[in-house]
Enzyme design. Structure first.
Site: not given
Ligand code: AMP
Length: 224
Positions: A19, A94, A133, A166, A178
């Site tokens: 993404k 999400r 990554r 990282r 996740r």
């Molecule tokens: P990401 O960078 O999108 O993988 O997000 C990293 C972490 O941030 C996730 O595992 C969640 O803990 C939190 N997070 C990011 N976006 C959201 C969202 N829209 N709703 C809830 N938690 C989020």
């Protein structure tokens, strides 16, 4: 003449689906602003804001941060002027609650979701993708130990930076949490957007340029 509404593109997909990579490419290809709630939350954690303090442990456990916190951060960002160029939402919504809140936020300014693209991947491959990554600490360009190394080892192709970082939540055990959160809370949004007639699916297991091209066809067809 009335101005066309700015495009709102949603990228759906589990952690590791690409993404962030594709959102950055949509920024290059179409000028759409990449809006990542994960990045916004990590910035809040780094600054030690009240939202960041509340989110830190939840993120480290690989769980979802509460809708209240995420929506507050998202709304603040959506109020900034650059968003008028159109956005790619990367990692948001999400949950069903977030999707409904986004619809309401957009409706208030006569907008709607332009397209939701599900990046479809094989779950089993995601742990390997995520484990290797890292990003350039200076410009944020993404790299991978096996799949995408810089042309000169240790030097960012884009900006020449030599420091890389990282993510703390890219450890195997956190990745499993996740992925579970994605399947429980986020995957149902694929049906939510299909019912609204704005869903596209893209096979995201192939080479990055192929996925970029598939997204460009979709976004080029709907974005102003
Ligand atoms: P990401 O960078 O999108 O993988 O997000 C990293 C972490 O941030 C996730 O595992 C969640 O803990 C939190 N997070 C990011 N976006 C959201 C969202 N829209 N709703 C809830 N938690 C989020």
């Amino acid at each position: 003449m009335t101005q066309p509404a700015p495009a709102v593109i949603i990228l759906l997909g589990p952690p590791g689906a690409g993404k962030g990579t594709q959102a950055r490419m949509l920024e290059e290809d179409f000028g759409l602003i990449q809006l990542s709630t994960g990045d916004l939350l990590r910035a809040a954690v780094a600054r030690g804001t009240p939202a960041g303090l509340a989110a830190k442990a939840v993120m480290e456990a690989g769980a979802l941060v509460s809708d209240d916190i995420v929506l507050a951060i998202l709304k603040d960002r959506m109020a900034e002027p650059d968003v008028a160029r159109g956005v790619t939402l990367d990692g948001f919504p999400r949950t069903r609650g977030q999707a409904e809140a986004l619809d309401a936020l957009l409706a208030a300014s006569g907008q709607r979701v332009t397209a939701a693209v599900s990046l479809e991947v094989d779950d089993a491959a995601m742990v390997d993708r995520i484990a290797g990554r890292h990003t350039c600490a200076t410009c944020g360009e993404g790299y991978h130990d096996s799949f995408k190394q810089p042309a000169v080892a240790g030097v960012c192709d884009k900006c020449g930076g030599t420091a890389f970082k990282r993510r703390a939540d890219d450890k195997a055990e956190t990745v499993a949490a996740r992925l579970a959160a994605y399947h429980a809370e986020t995957a149902p949004l694929i049906a939510y957007y299909a019912a609204k007639g704005v869903l596209d699916r893209v096979d995201a297991m192939g080479p990055i340029p192929d996925i970029r091209a598939a997204l460009a066809r979709i976004v080029g067809g709907v974005a102003a």
